[in-house]
Scaffold this active site. Structure first.
Site, short mmCIF file in Angstrom:
data_model
loop_
_atom_site.label_atom_id
_atom_site.label_comp_id
_atom_site.label_asym_id
_atom_site.label_seq_id
_atom_site.Cartn_x
_atom_site.Cartn_y
_atom_site.Cartn_z
CG HIS A 99 -23.08 13.35 -21.07
ND1 HIS A 99 -23.17 13.55 -22.35
CD2 HIS A 99 -22.79 11.84 -20.88
CE1 HIS A 99 -22.73 12.72 -23.25
NE2 HIS A 99 -22.80 11.60 -22.41
CG HIS A 135 -18.88 10.02 -27.30
ND1 HIS A 135 -19.35 9.76 -28.48
CD2 HIS A 135 -19.84 9.18 -26.57
CE1 HIS A 135 -20.47 9.12 -28.36
NE2 HIS A 135 -20.84 8.74 -27.06
#
Length: 308
Positions: free
Chosen positions: A57, A99
């Site tokens: 991730h 992100h």
């Protein structure tokens, strides 16, 4: 730290073996239109190889600054072929890998541009963002790491012979980002048959965004991030291949309900859950039957579940 030689070596061996076989045990490995049906896709190979697919991730983000080239390089060094990232857009239209929709948490933007709060990605040009330090917040050894453009990121993933789970982040902030993402993927050589069938999955929390991607490139494997009700699952199966939920929101029965449906390419739908960083939770979701686990600590999960 991540120093787990046995786990990393096992993951590297499996990754290399799967590359020789032409793919991974993910849904992308068999490819759209291959004729696979329920029971012939991920589950069979996953069972044979001993565990779910492990996705790093934002790269190996427990050990390196997230969404940087350092993080995906480290995932490669640890033996993990699949990496996940997040894509947003600058003020002047460059797609970047980050992100948050603000630059504040993972860069030194507040020091460099103190008068420009709230430091939204969309309010800064690529030239400005590319000068930011995206590594020092994580550790001095990463000082000077930068926010990569999507093209830079794709080139590094390609160089590393890795595979990509690409998230279109907050598409409501960036009209047309689906088309633009596909354009950059195409320019980087990521929309040929081999990449589309074996090395790329596009996901989003926005069902509309996933639907747009599927409409523009029906051959791409897509995933919806969330946990629809069982009653709503057939509607998602019309335009996506996977449902990727937060691990706290699922049960074995829910996973089985997803698997019972055929997705957009006529194959059994899959479940890749997130964010799982500890062994106990990894084993718990494995017992539920998930096909993949998205994690900041891929070595921990791989060691716990025997994934690849």
């Amino acid at each position: 730290m991540y120093v787990r030689p046995a786990a990393a070596a096992a993951a590297a061996f499996l990754g290399f073996t799967l590359t020789l076989l032409g793919g991974t045990a993910s849904y992308a490995a068999t490819g759209p239109g291959s004729g696979a049906t329920t029971g012939t896709g991920t589950g069979t190979v996953r069972a044979a190889l001993g565990g779910p697919v492990v996705y790093a991730h934002r790269g190996a983000s427990a050990y390196a600054p997230e969404n940087t080239l350092d993080a995906i390089d480290l995932a490669m060094q640890m033996g993990f072929p699949w990496v996940e990232n997040d894509v947003q857009r600058t003020k002047d239209g460059v797609l970047v890998v980050i992100h948050d929709d603000t630059l504040a948490r993972t860069t030194d933007v507040e020091q460099r541009f103190p008068g420009r709060a709230p430091w939204k990605v969309k309010d800064f040009t690529w030239a400005e963002i590319s000068r930011l330090d995206a590594g020092s917040w994580f550790g001095d050894e990463y000082a000077g790491a930068s926010v990569p453009s999507l093209r830079q990121y794709l080139d590094r993933v390609q160089r590393n012979q890795q595979r990509l789970l690409l998230e279109i982040k907050k598409p409501e902030l960036y009209p047309g980002i689906e088309e633009q993402t596909l354009k950059v993927l195409d320019e980087a050589g990521w929309l040929d048959e081999r990449h589309v069938t074996k090395r790329l999955v596009v996901q989003s929390f926005s069902a509309d965004s996933v639907r747009i991607v599927h409409g523009l490139r029906p051959d791409l494997v897509t995933a919806f991030l969330g946990t629809p009700t069982v009653a709503d699952l057939p509607r998602y199966a019309e335009f996506t291949d996977r449902i990727n939920p937060w691990h706290t929101t699922i049960s074995a029965d829910w996973v089985a309900a997803v698997h019972a449906l055929l997705g957009a390419h006529g194959k059994a739908m899959e479940v890749d859950t997130w964010i799982v960083d500890d062994a106990a939770t990894a084993r718990k979701v494995q017992a539920m039957g998930v096909d993949g686990i998205i994690t900041n600590a891929p070595d921990v999960v791989q060691e716990a579940v025997g994934g690849f």
